[in-house]
Every structure is written in C-alpha cells, then in structure tokens.
Enzyme design. Structure first.
Site, mmCIF file in Angstrom:
data_model
loop_
_atom_site.group_PDB
_atom_site.id
_atom_site.type_symbol
_atom_site.label_atom_id
_atom_site.label_comp_id
_atom_site.label_asym_id
_atom_site.label_seq_id
_atom_site.Cartn_x
_atom_site.Cartn_y
_atom_site.Cartn_z
ATOM 1 N N CYS A 73 -32.535 52.350 -18.204
ATOM 2 C CA CYS A 73 -32.159 53.764 -18.096
ATOM 3 C C CYS A 73 -33.455 54.568 -18.181
ATOM 4 C CB CYS A 73 -31.205 54.104 -19.238
ATOM 5 S SG CYS A 73 -30.516 55.745 -19.123
ATOM 6 N N CYS A 119 -49.748 57.411 -13.896
ATOM 7 C CA CYS A 119 -50.877 56.576 -13.439
ATOM 8 C C CYS A 119 -50.646 55.874 -12.107
ATOM 9 C CB CYS A 119 -51.228 55.549 -14.516
ATOM 10 S SG CYS A 119 -49.999 54.229 -14.709
ATOM 11 N N CYS A 138 -50.358 52.507 -18.557
ATOM 12 C CA CYS A 138 -50.832 53.663 -19.338
ATOM 13 C C CYS A 138 -50.070 53.872 -20.643
ATOM 14 C CB CYS A 138 -50.801 54.938 -18.503
ATOM 15 S SG CYS A 138 -49.140 55.582 -18.181
ATOM 16 N N CYS A 196 -45.112 55.013 -11.825
ATOM 17 C CA CYS A 196 -45.341 55.871 -12.987
ATOM 18 C C CYS A 196 -45.929 57.198 -12.536
ATOM 19 C CB CYS A 196 -46.280 55.168 -13.964
ATOM 20 S SG CYS A 196 -46.708 56.155 -15.417
ATOM 21 N N CYS A 220 -44.690 52.226 -19.487
ATOM 22 C CA CYS A 220 -45.525 51.792 -18.377
ATOM 23 C C CYS A 220 -46.547 50.800 -18.938
ATOM 24 C CB CYS A 220 -46.232 52.990 -17.755
ATOM 25 S SG CYS A 220 -47.468 52.522 -16.516
#
Length: 158
Positions: free
Chosen positions: A145, A76, A124, A73, A121
């Site tokens: 995707c 984070c 976060c 991510c 995510c």
C-alpha cells in the site's frame, strides 16, 4: 544510586539511538541532509518521503494508471514497482503485490500502537508506505500500500 544507574542507561540509550540514525542514513546510496531534501521535494513529497506521513486516500493520480511502465521513487528515481504487479485494492492508494527485486527495503513501524511492515526506497530510504497480508491470494498474498506522492510513473518505451 538509582539516579546514577538511570542516568547511565539514559545516556547509553541516546548514544545508541544517535549511532543507529547515523548508520541507517549511511546504508543508502543517496543520502542528503534534511535541508537538501526540503529544497528538492515539494512540501507534500517531503512530508511523506522524509517524515513518514500518509497522503489522503483516493488523492493520487497514480491510482488509475494501468498502462505498462515503472513506478519510481519521487526522491531519487529508483525503480520500485511495475504496472503488471499493480491491482485495485479499493483502499485509495496505489497497491502492488510485489516490488521490483532490490527496489525496496523493509522496516517496522509501531506509530499506531501496533507493529506494521514499513516499505522504504532501497536507494534513498524514503518512506513509501506499508505491506499487508491481504493482497491477491492467486499471486503473493501481499498488498504493498504505497503513497502515490512518493512515486513518479515512467511509461514503458514502445
């Protein structure tokens, strides 16, 4: 009387919606204010990760990555996907047939007038993209995707 009932339901709806927003932000290990995210992310990252925008297709350098490693991510650093589960979907966005276990969370998105599975995510809550059922049949049949701007790539250590 109809007005009173309408106002009552409007107040309840707004209250529940606000309570739901508070609960959803509390469920993530990393929780920041909108201002904090704006300071830490680029404008493009902020629009995708925090406002659920979509980057232009074929605009991400991550589309061409084939070397072993982990996609994390961009907000984070949470591990999301491995290169070994990446495939060329031809859609213009990095595509994977599965996520790292516990790396992502799912929700529903109806912004386009129909319901889609949205990917966030798990650490976060940042918007990553969507999951479709048109992935490789020989593996999971799923296509995650994912917006490239929402991720960073960490090559495998040799």
């Amino acid at each position: 009387m109809k007005k009173v009932v309408f106002i009552f339901f409007a107040i309840i709806t707004v209250s529940c919606g606000n309570a739901q927003k508070e609960q959803s932000s509390e469920k993530f290990e990393v929780s920041k204010t909108e201002e904090q995210w704006k300071q830490e992310l680029s404008d493009a990252e902020f629009q995708v990760l925090r406002k659920a925008s979509t980057e232009r297709p074929f605009s991400s350098d991550l589309n061409d990555i084939k070397k072993p490693g982990t996609f994390v991510c961009a907000a984070c650093g949470n591990e999301l996907y491995e290169t070994e589960h990446k495939f060329m979907s031809g859609t213009g966005w990095p595509s994977f047939d599965r996520a790292i276990e516990g790396g992502v969370d799912y929700g529903r998105d109806s912004k386009l007038g129909y319901s889609r599975d949205e990917v966030h995510c798990a650490r976060c809550g940042g918007h990553l993209g969507h999951v479709f059922n048109d992935g490789p049949r020989e593996t999971t049949g799923k296509r995650h995707c994912i917006n490239g701007i929402a991720m960073d790539f960490e090559p495998a250590k040799q």
